[in-house]
Every structure is written in C-alpha cells, then in structure tokens.
Design a protein around this motif. Structure first.
Motif, PDB file in Angstrom:
ATOM      1  N   THR A  47     -62.135 108.222  53.792  1.00 47.40           N
ATOM      2  CA  THR A  47     -63.003 107.229  53.159  1.00 47.40           C
ATOM      3  C   THR A  47     -63.961 107.883  52.176  1.00 47.40           C
ATOM      4  OG1 THR A  47     -62.899 105.862  55.153  1.00 47.40           O
ATOM      5  CG2 THR A  47     -64.660 105.381  53.588  1.00 47.40           C
ATOM      6  N   ALA A  48     -64.000 107.352  50.956  1.00 50.82           N
ATOM      7  CA  ALA A  48     -64.934 107.860  49.952  1.00 50.82           C
ATOM      8  C   ALA A  48     -66.302 107.208  50.120  1.00 50.82           C
ATOM      9  CB  ALA A  48     -64.387 107.591  48.551  1.00 50.82           C
ATOM     10  N   THR A  49     -66.329 105.872  50.188  1.00 49.56           N
ATOM     11  CA  THR A  49     -67.562 105.115  50.385  1.00 49.56           C
ATOM     12  C   THR A  49     -67.233 103.829  51.137  1.00 49.56           C
ATOM     13  OG1 THR A  49     -67.277 103.986  48.251  1.00 49.56           O
ATOM     14  CG2 THR A  49     -68.718 105.924  48.272  1.00 49.56           C
ATOM     15  N   VAL A  50     -68.260 103.258  51.744  1.00 46.58           N
ATOM     16  CA  VAL A  50     -68.138 101.967  52.422  1.00 46.58           C
ATOM     17  C   VAL A  50     -69.065 100.973  51.730  1.00 46.58           C
ATOM     18  CG1 VAL A  50     -68.493 100.685  54.570  1.00 46.58           C
ATOM     19  CG2 VAL A  50     -67.576 103.015  54.647  1.00 46.58           C
ATOM     20  N   THR A  51     -68.503  99.872  51.249  1.00 45.03           N
ATOM     21  CA  THR A  51     -69.292  98.842  50.585  1.00 45.03           C
ATOM     22  C   THR A  51     -68.997  97.496  51.236  1.00 45.03           C
ATOM     23  OG1 THR A  51     -69.233 100.008  48.454  1.00 45.03           O
ATOM     24  CG2 THR A  51     -69.764  97.659  48.404  1.00 45.03           C
ATOM     25  N   THR A  52     -70.044  96.741  51.527  1.00 43.48           N
ATOM     26  CA  THR A  52     -69.840  95.418  52.119  1.00 43.48           C
ATOM     27  C   THR A  52     -70.449  94.341  51.230  1.00 43.48           C
ATOM     28  OG1 THR A  52     -71.874  95.534  53.458  1.00 43.48           O
ATOM     29  CG2 THR A  52     -69.857  96.394  54.445  1.00 43.48           C
ATOM     30  N   VAL A  53     -69.793  93.192  51.211  1.00 40.88           N
ATOM     31  CA  VAL A  53     -70.215  92.061  50.380  1.00 40.88           C
ATOM     32  C   VAL A  53     -70.375  90.828  51.264  1.00 40.88           C
ATOM     33  CG1 VAL A  53     -69.609  90.569  48.439  1.00 40.88           C
ATOM     34  CG2 VAL A  53     -68.988  92.998  48.381  1.00 40.88           C
ATOM     35  N   ASP A  54     -71.580  90.255  51.277  1.00 38.15           N
ATOM     36  CA  ASP A  54     -71.854  89.057  52.073  1.00 38.15           C
ATOM     37  C   ASP A  54     -71.365  89.228  53.517  1.00 38.15           C
ATOM     38  OD1 ASP A  54     -72.295  88.256  49.370  1.00 38.15           O
ATOM     39  OD2 ASP A  54     -72.086  86.172  49.965  1.00 38.15           O
ATOM     40  N   SER A  55     -71.565  90.402  54.064  1.00 35.94           N
ATOM     41  CA  SER A  55     -71.141  90.673  55.434  1.00 35.94           C
ATOM     42  C   SER A  55     -72.227  90.264  56.420  1.00 35.94           C
ATOM     43  CB  SER A  55     -70.779  92.148  55.592  1.00 35.94           C
ATOM     44  OG  SER A  55     -70.052  92.355  56.769  1.00 35.94           O
ATOM     45  N   LEU A  56     -71.953  90.398  57.713  1.00 35.38           N
ATOM     46  CA  LEU A  56     -72.862  89.868  58.742  1.00 35.38           C
ATOM     47  C   LEU A  56     -73.317  90.972  59.683  1.00 35.38           C
ATOM     48  CD1 LEU A  56     -70.607  88.361  61.456  1.00 35.38           C
ATOM     49  CD2 LEU A  56     -69.679  88.605  59.175  1.00 35.38           C
ATOM     50  N   HIS A  57     -74.098  91.882  59.169  1.00 34.27           N
ATOM     51  CA  HIS A  57     -74.497  93.058  59.929  1.00 34.27           C
ATOM     52  C   HIS A  57     -75.529  92.771  61.017  1.00 34.27           C
ATOM     53  CE1 HIS A  57     -72.192  95.461  57.136  1.00 34.27           C
ATOM     54  NE2 HIS A  57     -72.807  94.872  56.128  1.00 34.27           N
ATOM     55  N   LYS A  58     -76.060  91.576  61.020  1.00 34.09           N
ATOM     56  CA  LYS A  58     -76.949  91.155  62.109  1.00 34.09           C
ATOM     57  C   LYS A  58     -76.445  89.851  62.725  1.00 34.09           C
ATOM     58  CE  LYS A  58     -80.995  93.434  60.081  1.00 34.09           C
ATOM     59  NZ  LYS A  58     -80.267  93.974  58.917  1.00 34.09           N
ATOM     60  N   GLY A  59     -75.200  89.523  62.420  1.00 32.02           N
ATOM     61  CA  GLY A  59     -74.583  88.339  62.993  1.00 32.02           C
ATOM     62  C   GLY A  59     -74.661  87.122  62.089  1.00 32.02           C
ATOM     63  N   ALA A  60     -73.875  86.109  62.455  1.00 36.71           N
ATOM     64  CA  ALA A  60     -73.873  84.823  61.745  1.00 36.71           C
ATOM     65  C   ALA A  60     -74.218  83.735  62.756  1.00 36.71           C
ATOM     66  CB  ALA A  60     -72.505  84.559  61.113  1.00 36.71           C
ATOM     67  N   PRO A  61     -75.464  83.260  62.773  1.00 34.00           N
ATOM     68  CA  PRO A  61     -75.887  82.262  63.751  1.00 34.00           C
ATOM     69  C   PRO A  61     -75.011  81.018  63.790  1.00 34.00           C
ATOM     70  CG  PRO A  61     -77.781  83.145  62.592  1.00 34.00           C
ATOM     71  CD  PRO A  61     -76.562  83.678  61.893  1.00 34.00           C
ATOM     72  N   LEU A  62     -74.313  80.734  62.707  1.00 35.69           N
ATOM     73  CA  LEU A  62     -73.407  79.584  62.684  1.00 35.69           C
ATOM     74  C   LEU A  62     -72.358  79.716  63.793  1.00 35.69           C
ATOM     75  CD1 LEU A  62     -72.417  77.013  61.191  1.00 35.69           C
ATOM     76  CD2 LEU A  62     -71.043  78.500  59.738  1.00 35.69           C
ATOM     77  N   ALA A  63     -71.882  80.932  64.031  1.00 36.65           N
ATOM     78  CA  ALA A  63     -70.886  81.161  65.080  1.00 36.65           C
ATOM     79  C   ALA A  63     -71.494  80.897  66.453  1.00 36.65           C
ATOM     80  CB  ALA A  63     -70.371  82.595  65.003  1.00 36.65           C
ATOM     81  N   ASP A  64     -72.744  81.327  66.655  1.00 40.64           N
ATOM     82  CA  ASP A  64     -73.420  81.070  67.931  1.00 40.64           C
ATOM     83  C   ASP A  64     -73.515  79.579  68.197  1.00 40.64           C
ATOM     84  OD1 ASP A  64     -74.961  83.834  68.878  1.00 40.64           O
ATOM     85  OD2 ASP A  64     -74.633  83.728  66.725  1.00 40.64           O
ATOM     86  N   ILE A  65     -73.856  78.832  67.168  1.00 35.94           N
ATOM     87  CA  ILE A  65     -74.031  77.383  67.311  1.00 35.94           C
ATOM     88  C   ILE A  65     -72.707  76.703  67.626  1.00 35.94           C
ATOM     89  CG2 ILE A  65     -74.666  75.278  66.059  1.00 35.94           C
ATOM     90  CD1 ILE A  65     -76.725  77.015  64.526  1.00 35.94           C
ATOM     91  N   VAL A  66     -71.649  77.085  66.919  1.00 32.55           N
ATOM     92  CA  VAL A  66     -70.330  76.479  67.143  1.00 32.55           C
ATOM     93  C   VAL A  66     -69.832  76.775  68.553  1.00 32.55           C
ATOM     94  CG1 VAL A  66     -67.897  76.546  66.475  1.00 32.55           C
ATOM     95  CG2 VAL A  66     -69.672  76.479  64.715  1.00 32.55           C
ATOM     96  N   LEU A  67     -69.974  78.024  69.007  1.00 31.13           N
ATOM     97  CA  LEU A  67     -69.498  78.382  70.341  1.00 31.13           C
ATOM     98  C   LEU A  67     -70.319  77.710  71.430  1.00 31.13           C
ATOM     99  CD1 LEU A  67     -68.659  82.168  69.882  1.00 31.13           C
ATOM    100  CD2 LEU A  67     -67.047  80.292  70.257  1.00 31.13           C
ATOM    101  N   THR A  68     -71.589  77.443  71.146  1.00 35.30           N
ATOM    102  CA  THR A  68     -72.429  76.751  72.117  1.00 35.30           C
ATOM    103  C   THR A  68     -71.966  75.308  72.290  1.00 35.30           C
ATOM    104  OG1 THR A  68     -74.346  78.121  71.573  1.00 35.30           O
ATOM    105  CG2 THR A  68     -74.791  76.034  72.646  1.00 35.30           C
ATOM    106  N   VAL A  69     -71.505  74.714  71.224  1.00 35.59           N
ATOM    107  CA  VAL A  69     -71.035  73.325  71.260  1.00 35.59           C
ATOM    108  C   VAL A  69     -69.764  73.201  72.099  1.00 35.59           C
ATOM    109  CG1 VAL A  69     -70.096  71.451  69.850  1.00 35.59           C
ATOM    110  CG2 VAL A  69     -72.090  72.718  69.061  1.00 35.59           C
ATOM    111  N   ILE A  70     -68.928  74.265  72.090  1.00 33.99           N
ATOM    112  CA  ILE A  70     -67.676  74.234  72.861  1.00 33.99           C
ATOM    113  C   ILE A  70     -67.942  74.773  74.264  1.00 33.99           C
ATOM    114  CG2 ILE A  70     -65.274  75.014  72.969  1.00 33.99           C
ATOM    115  CD1 ILE A  70     -65.404  75.575  69.975  1.00 33.99           C
ATOM    116  N   PRO A  71     -67.884  73.957  75.302  1.00 28.13           N
ATOM    117  CA  PRO A  71     -68.146  74.439  76.665  1.00 28.13           C
ATOM    118  C   PRO A  71     -67.144  75.514  77.072  1.00 28.13           C
ATOM    119  CG  PRO A  71     -67.197  72.227  76.697  1.00 28.13           C
ATOM    120  CD  PRO A  71     -67.529  72.529  75.275  1.00 28.13           C
TER     121      PRO A  71
END
Length: 303
Positions: free
Chosen positions: A127-151
């Motif tokens: 690997t020469a370099t690592v570049t991230t674009v619009d990534s979720l390095h502290k998480g995406a709360p949308l996923a938490d909300i969706v999984l909470t809705v599904i028992p």
C-alpha cells in the motif's frame, strides 16, 4: 538546408520516449477505487453497464496516466469478508499490471474495508497511501436506528429475505449478509473496530468528506429522506448534525482530513452518492473529475 533541419527535428521527435511526450499528472500511479455497501465492480457495472458506482471516474483517471481498478466484493456483508475479497482482487490486478504498490481509495464502508485490509491482512507493504471518501470512521447512526427498529427475533428472517434479494440482484455468486453489513456500520462496532484496527505506522492516511446544506428533495431525492434521520442520530451520538445523508461529517474525518468538495454555485452541498458520481449524479453539482484528480495528486505527493 531546410530539408535537413526538418529531418533532424523529426528524428529528434521520434527519439523522445512517448511517455515523456504525453505524460499525464498521474503517470506511474496504481489506484484501487473500493466501493461501499451495495456497490459493485464498475468494469461491467449493473444493468448491462447502465448503472455505474464511480460514474466514469476510473476512466477519467486513466486518461490522466493512472492504472485504475474498481474491484468488486459482496454488496452486503461484514468488513472482514469484504476486505478479504478486495485484497484478493487487488493483489491479482497488481500482479497483472506491474504495480508494486497501490493507492487505496475507499468510499463509505469501503474506507473501513481498506483500513482493515492494510492492518489485519498484511497488505501494508503493498500500500502506498490510504484515502477515504465520505467514510464512517465513527459510525453511521442511521444503521443504529434501522437495527433498533428491527427486533432481534425478526433479524434472522429479515436477513434471509434481504440477503436472498441481494443475491438475485447482483448474481455474482458472492455471499450476502445484510444484518452483518448493518452491524458493521453502527457506532459501537466502529468504535471497537478503531481499537482493533489502528493506523499502520509510517503509512499516510487521508480523508475527505461532504455534507448537504439541507434536505433538498430536488438535488438530493434519495438522501433528502435520510438526512433528517442522520442529523438526529448524529446529535444523539455526539457527532453533530452536519451529514451527507448517511454519515455525519465528523465521522468522515480520519488521519489527515483534506476537507469537502467545493460545490458549484446554488448547489446545496454534496451527498453520499454524489461523492462518487454514482450514476453520474455528482458532476452537475461539483467538478467531480477535478476533485478526484486532486485526491490522486495528493496521494502521489505523499510518496
């Protein structure tokens, strides 16, 4: 005399290597564009090439002299599963294209995939370099909300149905696991991921982000629906309200943060899909080719 002069100039012209005459700004660079969830290899795209994840960016970067691959992996699965698939694909591509090292560019969950690959799958030396674009390095709360809705009792059934749907849609034979995908995006998972997947010492990490100005249904027909939910989740988890429709802006920052894409006048920011020019959705609102050219140039300058 004139004939000899012209002949001499023509001979000199032929003696100059073509790479020196037509060298692009990215000559010598090997770049892997790594998709996020529900993504695919843009070599063929989806729907007979009518749907493109990177909206022609791979082709544009090639015109600038780079060797570019857009490796595909399971559209819906965990970070470790996708990382192993991407590592295998990129390693094979590097061997075929004479690349000793590659610049990894990961979008969304793809940012976690390349980080995992480099640290936990012994890919740092390639690997020469690592570049991230619009990534979720502290998480995406949308996923938490969706999984909470599904028992929890319903999750296995939901996973079976949605994973089967993904297999039928993508038809690439790869394993699909929608619930594993969703859990890999949650705040708690990514916090744990950061502990077990620290940056590799000596390797340069860069990140770029984006945010919508507001839930504009004209420019952001899909992300306008998720922006308010992501805003609320970002506030709840202490990540702030600014977001690209899927990921809080604060969560998009990792390593050396290089900022947001400069959008055109009257554009209401750049959303999560427009950040990769998905289905050519971003080029109307910002210079997507120029932005990625600068991303690649920044990575090259770090070598």
């Amino acid at each position: 005399m004139k004939t000899k002069l012209v002949t001499g100039i023509f001979a000199l012209f032929l003696a100059i290597p073509s790479s020196g005459l037509f060298a692009g700004p990215l000559d010598g660079q090997c770049i892997a564009l790594v998709h996020g969830i529900l993504g695919f290899d843009d070599t063929k795209g989806l729907a007979a090439g009518l749907v493109k994840y990177w909206g022609g960016l791979d082709g544009y970067l090639r015109t600038q002299g780079a060797k570019v691959t857009t490796p595909g992996s399971s559209a819906a699965n965990s970070v470790p599963v996708r990382a192993e698939q991407i590592q295998s694909a990129v390693t094979s591509w590097m061997s075929s294209n004479g690349c000793s090292k590659v610049q990894l560019v990961g979008h969304s969950q793809g940012g976690l995939v390349v980080r995992y690959m480099v640290k936990n799958l012994n890919f740092a030396s390639k690997t020469a370099t690592v570049t991230t674009v619009d990534s979720l390095h502290k998480g995406a709360p949308l996923a938490d909300i969706v999984l909470t809705v599904i028992p929890s009792w319903l999750q296995p059934f939901t996973n079976s149905a949605l994973s089967l749907l993904a297999k039928l849609l993508y038809r690439d034979g790869r394993p699909q696991d929608v619930i594993a995908m969703g859990k890999s995006l949650t705040v708690s998972y990514v916090n744990s991921f950061n502990t077990s997947t620290p940056n590799v010492s000596g390797l340069k990490y860069y990140s770029y982000g984006n945010a919508m100005a507001w839930a504009d249904p004209i420019q952001h027909p899909l992300m306008a629906l998720t922006h308010p939910i992501t805003w609320a989740g970002g506030i709840y988890y202490g990540l702030g309200g600014a977001n690209d429709g899927v990921v809080p802006l604060t969560s998009q920052k990792w390593g050396t943060y290089k900022g947001e894409a400069p959008s055109y006048l009257l554009a209401t920011g750049i959303d999560h899909l427009q950040a990769t020019n998905f289905e050519w959705s971003g080029q109307t609102y910002f210079d997507v080719n120029g932005w990625y050219l600068n991303i690649a140039k920044n990575a090259k300058a770090a070598l």
